[in-house]
Design an enzyme around this catalytic site. Structure first.
Site, PDB file in Angstrom:
ATOM      1  N   HIS A  10       0.821  -1.211   0.000  1.00  0.00           N
ATOM      2  CA  HIS A  10       0.000   0.000   0.000  1.00  0.00           C
ATOM      3  C   HIS A  10       0.853   1.257   0.000  1.00  0.00           C
ATOM      4  O   HIS A  10       2.018   1.256   0.413  1.00  0.00           O
ATOM      5  CB  HIS A  10      -0.933   0.005   1.213  1.00  0.00           C
ATOM      6  N   ARG A  61      -6.163   0.775   4.123  1.00  0.00           N
ATOM      7  CA  ARG A  61      -5.060   1.347   3.345  1.00  0.00           C
ATOM      8  C   ARG A  61      -4.683   0.440   2.171  1.00  0.00           C
ATOM      9  O   ARG A  61      -4.325   0.935   1.101  1.00  0.00           O
ATOM     10  CB  ARG A  61      -3.853   1.632   4.239  1.00  0.00           C
ATOM     11  N   GLU A  88      -1.512  -6.857   7.651  1.00  0.00           N
ATOM     12  CA  GLU A  88      -0.169  -6.575   8.141  1.00  0.00           C
ATOM     13  C   GLU A  88       0.110  -7.413   9.384  1.00  0.00           C
ATOM     14  O   GLU A  88      -0.808  -7.900  10.054  1.00  0.00           O
ATOM     15  CB  GLU A  88      -0.066  -5.069   8.456  1.00  0.00           C
ATOM     16  N   HIS A 158       0.497  -5.511   2.469  1.00  0.00           N
ATOM     17  CA  HIS A 158       1.317  -4.784   3.440  1.00  0.00           C
ATOM     18  C   HIS A 158       2.765  -5.254   3.405  1.00  0.00           C
ATOM     19  O   HIS A 158       3.067  -6.344   2.908  1.00  0.00           O
ATOM     20  CB  HIS A 158       0.740  -4.982   4.841  1.00  0.00           C
TER      21      HIS A 158
END
Length: 206
Positions: A10, A61, A88, A158
């Protein structure tokens, strides 16, 4: 490219900018992060890349980055599958803390171990090894079969969840993976062989 897999971290998030441990917290993209995501889409468009399906995490995100990339390549309505398996790494008690404040509290060496070791988790969180154990089965079960069928697949996720995939694709070890950094908004374009190994890899910088 018959077996195309593109990985994209991202764009810069609000907490990246503030130097905070983010993990499973859900800040949005900064203006720079939005532009990074759009630039990733533009670079893929310049290559003539089109996708059959996209995967992303359960966090906004990554989802926003995925959406912006697809808009830039002219596929805003592409089927997109979101799953927390691609989230993440969970930083546990560090989540939301400024990294400098964490060093002041626990010491430079301890925070470095939590951030850079392969198998030592922060309090209440996940190690990179834990993240690999979460991401890899999902990749093998849901993503890789599509690539091997000839589908062109985008994964927008991520730094740490993608490091788990790069570890496998690039043949990295538990000793070498901790030093790998993935830049925000820079797509990694893989073409796979019939045996799932990497035939070609491009890093679409700048």
């Amino acid at each position: 490219m018959n077996r195309l897999l593109v990985l994209a971290r991202h764009g810069q998030s609000e907490w990246n900018l503030k130097n905070l441990f983010t993990g499973w917290k859900d800040p949005g993209l900064t203006d720079l992060g939005i532009e990074e995501a759009r630039n990733a889409g533009r670079r893929l468009k310049e290559m003539g890349v089109q996708f059959d399906v996209a995967f992303t995490s359960d966090l906004s995100r990554a989802q926003a980055t995925c959406k912006l990339i697809l808009e830039e390549i002219g596929q805003p309505d592409l089927k997109t599958i979101a799953n927390l398996a691609l989230n993440e790494r969970d930083y546990g008690d560090l989540s939301g803390l400024n990294k400098d404040d964490a060093r002041a509290r626990w010491g430079e060496e301890q925070v470095h171990v939590w951030r850079r070791s392969y198998d030592v988790p922060p309090p209440g969180g996940e190690s990179l090894k834990d993240t690999v154990a979460r991401v890899l089965p999902y990749y093998i079960r849901e993503i890789l079969p599509r690539v091997m069928r000839g589908e062109r697949v985008l994964v927008a996720a991520h730094g740490n969840s993608l490091r788990a995939l790069v570890m496998v694709l690039d043949g990295l070890t538990s000793e070498t993976i901790p030093s790998l950094e993935l830049a925000t908004g820079i797509p990694l374009v893989y073409d796979l062989n019939e045996d799932t190994t990497v035939a070609d890899k491009k890093v679409l910088e700048g």
